[in-house]
Enzyme design. Structure first.
Site, PDB file in Angstrom:
ATOM      1  N   ASN A   1       1.297  -0.603   0.067  1.00 19.34           N
ATOM      2  CA  ASN A   1       0.030  -0.331  -0.238  1.00 19.34           C
ATOM      3  C   ASN A   1       0.413   1.073  -0.139  1.00 19.34           C
ATOM      4  O   ASN A   1       1.569   1.840   0.736  1.00 19.34           O
ATOM      5  CB  ASN A   1      -0.538   0.398   1.185  1.00 19.34           C
ATOM      6  CG  ASN A   1      -1.923   1.248   1.219  1.00 19.34           C
ATOM      7  OD1 ASN A   1      -2.231   1.639   0.702  1.00 19.34           O
ATOM      8  ND2 ASN A   1      -2.533   1.151   2.001  1.00 19.34           N
TER       9      ASN A   1
ATOM     10  N   ARG B   1      -2.812  -1.986  -3.715  1.00 13.15           N
ATOM     11  CA  ARG B   1      -3.668  -1.453  -3.183  1.00 13.15           C
ATOM     12  C   ARG B   1      -3.484  -0.307  -3.643  1.00 13.15           C
ATOM     13  O   ARG B   1      -2.415   0.009  -3.791  1.00 13.15           O
ATOM     14  CB  ARG B   1      -3.763  -1.091  -1.443  1.00 13.15           C
ATOM     15  CG  ARG B   1      -5.291  -0.114  -1.338  1.00 13.15           C
ATOM     16  CD  ARG B   1      -5.140  -0.062   0.078  1.00 13.15           C
ATOM     17  NE  ARG B   1      -6.789   1.442   0.243  1.00 13.15           N
ATOM     18  CZ  ARG B   1      -6.782   2.117   1.425  1.00 13.15           C
ATOM     19  NH1 ARG B   1      -5.467   2.044   2.127  1.00 13.15           N
ATOM     20  NH2 ARG B   1      -8.280   2.336   1.085  1.00 13.15           N
TER      21      ARG B   1
ATOM     22  N   HIS C   1     -12.677   2.048   0.430  1.00 16.28           N
ATOM     23  CA  HIS C   1     -12.658   0.761   1.330  1.00 16.28           C
ATOM     24  C   HIS C   1     -13.565  -0.169   1.000  1.00 16.28           C
ATOM     25  O   HIS C   1     -13.983  -1.149   1.522  1.00 16.28           O
ATOM     26  CB  HIS C   1     -13.593   1.346   3.051  1.00 16.28           C
ATOM     27  CG  HIS C   1     -12.498   2.519   3.918  1.00 16.28           C
ATOM     28  ND1 HIS C   1     -13.909   3.252   4.664  1.00 16.28           N
ATOM     29  CD2 HIS C   1     -12.021   2.950   4.000  1.00 16.28           C
ATOM     30  CE1 HIS C   1     -12.435   4.374   5.043  1.00 16.28           C
ATOM     31  NE2 HIS C   1     -11.608   3.875   5.189  1.00 16.28           N
TER      32      HIS C   1
ATOM     33  N   HIS D   1     -17.948   0.648   8.804  1.00 12.00           N
ATOM     34  CA  HIS D   1     -17.061   0.563   8.707  1.00 12.00           C
ATOM     35  C   HIS D   1     -15.905   1.812   9.167  1.00 12.00           C
ATOM     36  O   HIS D   1     -16.116   3.211   8.874  1.00 12.00           O
ATOM     37  CB  HIS D   1     -15.476   0.232   6.963  1.00 12.00           C
ATOM     38  CG  HIS D   1     -14.534   0.214   7.239  1.00 12.00           C
ATOM     39  ND1 HIS D   1     -13.352  -0.741   6.584  1.00 12.00           N
ATOM     40  CD2 HIS D   1     -13.333   1.749   7.189  1.00 12.00           C
ATOM     41  CE1 HIS D   1     -12.024   0.252   6.950  1.00 12.00           C
ATOM     42  NE2 HIS D   1     -12.136   0.696   7.418  1.00 12.00           N
TER      43      HIS D   1
ATOM     44  N   GLY E   1     -12.830   3.231  10.702  1.00 16.71           N
ATOM     45  CA  GLY E   1     -11.844   3.480  11.073  1.00 16.71           C
ATOM     46  C   GLY E   1     -11.283   4.752  11.832  1.00 16.71           C
ATOM     47  O   GLY E   1     -12.312   6.069  12.078  1.00 16.71           O
TER      48      GLY E   1
ATOM     49  N   GLY F   1     -10.907   6.720   8.816  1.00 17.64           N
ATOM     50  CA  GLY F   1     -11.414   7.284   8.016  1.00 17.64           C
ATOM     51  C   GLY F   1     -12.652   6.191   7.850  1.00 17.64           C
ATOM     52  O   GLY F   1     -12.763   5.190   8.853  1.00 17.64           O
TER      53      GLY F   1
ATOM     54  N   ARG G   1     -12.371  14.049   8.317  1.00 20.67           N
ATOM     55  CA  ARG G   1     -13.572  14.562   8.047  1.00 20.67           C
ATOM     56  C   ARG G   1     -14.349  14.968   8.504  1.00 20.67           C
ATOM     57  O   ARG G   1     -14.587  14.566   9.098  1.00 20.67           O
ATOM     58  CB  ARG G   1     -12.661  13.718   7.028  1.00 20.67           C
ATOM     59  CG  ARG G   1     -12.107  13.671   6.070  1.00 20.67           C
ATOM     60  CD  ARG G   1     -12.314  12.221   4.799  1.00 20.67           C
ATOM     61  NE  ARG G   1     -10.645  11.412   4.654  1.00 20.67           N
ATOM     62  CZ  ARG G   1     -10.516  10.757   4.247  1.00 20.67           C
ATOM     63  NH1 ARG G   1     -11.510   9.391   4.567  1.00 20.67           N
ATOM     64  NH2 ARG G   1      -9.393  10.576   3.459  1.00 20.67           N
TER      65      ARG G   1
ATOM     66  N   ASP H   1      -8.225  10.510  17.764  1.00 19.36           N
ATOM     67  CA  ASP H   1      -8.044   9.287  18.024  1.00 19.36           C
ATOM     68  C   ASP H   1      -9.590   9.034  18.887  1.00 19.36           C
ATOM     69  O   ASP H   1      -9.617   9.657  20.223  1.00 19.36           O
ATOM     70  CB  ASP H   1      -7.137   8.872  19.368  1.00 19.36           C
ATOM     71  CG  ASP H   1      -6.658   7.171  18.991  1.00 19.36           C
ATOM     72  OD1 ASP H   1      -8.010   6.865  20.047  1.00 19.36           O
ATOM     73  OD2 ASP H   1      -5.879   6.814  18.865  1.00 19.36           O
TER      74      ASP H   1
ATOM     75  N   GLY I   1     -10.827   0.303  13.232  1.00 16.59           N
ATOM     76  CA  GLY I   1     -10.505   0.512  14.533  1.00 16.59           C
ATOM     77  C   GLY I   1     -11.569   1.438  15.294  1.00 16.59           C
ATOM     78  O   GLY I   1     -11.287   0.603  16.974  1.00 16.59           O
TER      79      GLY I   1
ATOM     80  N   GLU J   1     -14.277  -2.339  15.642  1.00 15.66           N
ATOM     81  CA  GLU J   1     -13.937  -3.355  16.577  1.00 15.66           C
ATOM     82  C   GLU J   1     -13.682  -2.409  17.959  1.00 15.66           C
ATOM     83  O   GLU J   1     -13.941  -4.320  18.397  1.00 15.66           O
ATOM     84  CB  GLU J   1     -12.663  -3.963  15.737  1.00 15.66           C
ATOM     85  CG  GLU J   1     -13.051  -4.090  14.060  1.00 15.66           C
ATOM     86  CD  GLU J   1     -11.524  -4.855  13.679  1.00 15.66           C
ATOM     87  OE1 GLU J   1     -10.578  -4.544  14.203  1.00 15.66           O
ATOM     88  OE2 GLU J   1     -11.494  -4.231  12.870  1.00 15.66           O
TER      89      GLU J   1
ATOM     90  N   GLU K   1      -7.531  -5.593   5.631  1.00 11.97           N
ATOM     91  CA  GLU K   1      -8.117  -5.565   3.332  1.00 11.97           C
ATOM     92  C   GLU K   1      -6.611  -6.331   3.008  1.00 11.97           C
ATOM     93  O   GLU K   1      -6.750  -6.623   2.063  1.00 11.97           O
ATOM     94  CB  GLU K   1      -7.720  -4.189   3.301  1.00 11.97           C
ATOM     95  CG  GLU K   1      -8.966  -3.663   4.340  1.00 11.97           C
ATOM     96  CD  GLU K   1      -9.038  -1.730   4.798  1.00 11.97           C
ATOM     97  OE1 GLU K   1      -9.089  -2.064   5.959  1.00 11.97           O
ATOM     98  OE2 GLU K   1      -9.315  -0.864   3.609  1.00 11.97           O
TER      99      GLU K   1
HETATM  100  P1  ADP Z   1      -7.629   4.200   9.431  1.00  9.13           P
HETATM  101  O1  ADP Z   1      -6.971   2.700   8.809  1.00  9.13           O
HETATM  102  O2  ADP Z   1      -8.320   4.712   9.090  1.00  9.13           O
HETATM  103  O3  ADP Z   1      -6.160   4.671   9.910  1.00  9.13           O
HETATM  104  P2  ADP Z   1      -7.726   2.191  12.512  1.00  9.13           P
HETATM  105  O4  ADP Z   1      -8.859   1.369  11.434  1.00  9.13           O
HETATM  106  O5  ADP Z   1      -6.577   1.725  11.978  1.00  9.13           O
HETATM  107  O6  ADP Z   1      -8.072   3.541  10.914  1.00  9.13           O
HETATM  108  O7  ADP Z   1      -8.749   3.290  13.296  1.00  9.13           O
HETATM  109  C1  ADP Z   1      -7.740   3.761  14.109  1.00  9.13           C
HETATM  110  C2  ADP Z   1      -8.535   4.324  14.695  1.00  9.13           C
HETATM  111  O8  ADP Z   1      -9.687   3.520  15.710  1.00  9.13           O
HETATM  112  C3  ADP Z   1      -8.090   5.926  15.904  1.00  9.13           C
HETATM  113  O9  ADP Z   1      -7.651   6.948  15.119  1.00  9.13           O
HETATM  114  C4  ADP Z   1      -9.242   5.298  16.780  1.00  9.13           C
HETATM  115  O10 ADP Z   1      -9.769   6.232  16.548  1.00  9.13           O
HETATM  116  C5  ADP Z   1      -9.676   3.879  16.754  1.00  9.13           C
HETATM  117  N1  ADP Z   1      -9.736   2.663  17.981  1.00  9.13           N
HETATM  118  C6  ADP Z   1      -8.428   2.281  17.960  1.00  9.13           C
HETATM  119  N2  ADP Z   1      -8.446   1.667  19.523  1.00  9.13           N
HETATM  120  C7  ADP Z   1      -9.057   2.265  19.915  1.00  9.13           C
HETATM  121  C8  ADP Z   1      -9.989   1.823  21.374  1.00  9.13           C
HETATM  122  N3  ADP Z   1      -8.953   0.726  22.398  1.00  9.13           N
HETATM  123  N4  ADP Z   1     -11.117   2.539  21.864  1.00  9.13           N
HETATM  124  C9  ADP Z   1     -11.320   2.803  20.502  1.00  9.13           C
HETATM  125  N5  ADP Z   1     -10.839   3.646  19.502  1.00  9.13           N
HETATM  126  C10 ADP Z   1      -9.930   2.986  19.042  1.00  9.13           C
END
Ligand code: ADP
Length: 406
Positions: free
Chosen positions: A18, A99, A188, A216, A218, A220, A249, A290, A338, A341, A392
């Site tokens: 990627n 990707r 995505h 999804h 994350g 994003g 965003r 975050d 993120g 999950e 992914e």
């Molecule tokens: P991307 O691939 O879009 O960069 P991810 O799917 O890895 O993002 O998600 C990252 C985000 O997941 C972080 O910015 C955070 O907000 C959230 N995150 C990660 N761990 C936790 C957690 N334990 N509790 C709450 N949110 C979390």
């Protein structure tokens, strides 16, 4: 991440790449077991000092060194495979999977890289000016360094290529839209497709029979409505800016905000682009992007953080309602990425109050982070709500394998 030892080398593996504008993320995947044999990232490419992280065989190696360009970055990565392992030859790399963010209306599945595919990725660059050129650089560099392995492109938009016209079309002058390829492409897609297929396996029902809403979430974030395994709607549009509130965003916004900021605040188009893509969303409202930091602020009574969370949940709930209407019947809602999950506060927060739609959450099942697929709705609920970790890289590896027929 799981690692394998040299003694259990896979029969075949795929190197997934990627390539971003200043970074290269990579993962060596065993598509059978789904395990990452090695992974890593090269960052700050083109800056004074770059950084490299290589995770393999149970250890993490970090290096700080100049990485003037992507070619050097990938050379360093291949050097680390040589030096630290695993040995790429012994790992039987049968394909490199790349990707690519924007496949426009041209690609609805993975393709083998050739000169024409490269030309088309370049042609689509105006739709993804930060991503497609960087993706293409990664492809060219990898081809030069690994010339004996087939290279495959997996597009982030492919799963949404056949959105119904009613969902894909913006209601603007049709000639202008056609001339400039303005329509909704989504993003995505690899994750939405992977998760929706996983869901069917997990609930033990044919994909064709299931109506799903995939969230999804994350940094994003995007939602999709999937009918019988086929995407019926998605929240991202011409670019990933449309739709849900995200880490940085804005998601949906009245386009007139752009005119207003340009005309009355004197902001340039580039400044507004930066504002909406990098200084908005949760970060714009609370100062942090975050969700762990956001919840800390909410607990401390921070009003901006509370509002950010409320706006985020409200938007998400609106999309669930909209996609419920698009699908007519919903069997499964799946959370992934993120936030999806790991964040039980967001999951419970967004679904509370939707009992009238047959959507319920069991708070005990919902509690905590989920590294494994987990049903979080009560037994017998009309809609099965689940957390399904996305992968992914594995999805790209498996698609690459299909293309090369290995
Ligand atoms: P991307 O691939 O879009 O960069 P991810 O799917 O890895 O993002 O998600 C990252 C985000 O997941 C972080 O910015 C955070 O907000 C959230 N995150 C990660 N761990 C936790 C957690 N334990 N509790 C709450 N949110 C979390």
């Amino acid at each position: 991440m799981s690692t394998s030892t040299p003694s259990d080398q896979p029969a075949a593996s795929v190197l997934v790449i990627n390539s971003g504008s200043s970074s290269i993320k990579y993962q060596l995947v065993d598509p059978d077991s789904g395990q990452a044999i090695a992974s890593g990232i090269v960052e700050q490419i083109g800056e004074g000092v770059g950084s490299v992280k290589h995770v393999a065989l149970g250890s993490t190696t970090r290096r700080e060194l100049p990485v003037p360009d992507h070619a050097e970055g990938l050379r360093i990565v291949l050097g680390l495979f040589d030096e630290i392992g695993p040995d790429l030859e012994a790992a039987h790399v049968v394909a490199v999977g790349h990707r690519v963010v924007q496949g426009g209306a041209l690609f609805d599945g993975p393709v083998l890289v050739d000169a024409e595919v490269e030309r088309l990725i370049e042609e689509l660059a105006p739709l993804a000016p930060l991503h497609n050129p960087a993706n293409l650089t990664g492809i060219r560099v990898a081809q030069a360094l690994l010339p004996d392995v087939p290279h495959v492109v997996v597009f982030d938009t492919a799963f949404f290529r056949h959105l119904p016209d009613a969902a894909a079309t913006y209601a603007i002058d049709a000639d202008v839209a056609a001339a400039h390829r303005v329509r909704r492409y989504g993003a995505h897609g690899t994750s939405h497709q992977y998760v929706s297929r996983q869901v069917a396996e997990l609930v033990g029902r044919p994909l064709e029979d299931l109506n799903q809403i995939v969230l999804h979430l994350g940094n994003g974030a995007s939602a999709s409505a999937v009918r019988g395994g086929v995407a019926a709607e998605t929240s991202m549009g011409l670019t990933p800016l449309e739709g849900l509130v995200m880490g940085t965003r804005s998601g949906d916004i009245d386009p007139a905000v752009v005119f207003h900021l340009h005309r009355n605040a004197g902001m340039s188009i580039d400044e507004i682009d930066d504002l909406l893509n990098r200084r908005s969303g949760i970060k714009g409202l609370s100062g942090v992007n975050d969700f762990r930091a956001l919840h800390d602020l909410v607990e401390q009574g921070d009003a901006g953080a509370r509002l950010a969370l409320d706006v985020y949940l409200h938007r998400l709930r609106k999309y669930i309602g909209a996609y419920y209407a698009v699908l007519g019947r919903v069997d499964v809602i799946a959370f992934t990425a993120g936030v999806g999950e790991n964040d039980d506060i967001v999951r419970a927060g967004v679904l509370t109050g939707l009992e009238g739609l047959g959507i319920e959450v069991d708070l005990e099942r919902n509690a905590g982070r989920k590294s494994q697929p987990t049903v979080i709705s009560p037994d017998g609920a009309r809609v099965t709500v689940m957390v399904v970790p996305t992968n992914e890289e594995l999805a790209i590896a498996r698609q690459a394998l299909e293309v090369v027929g290995a």
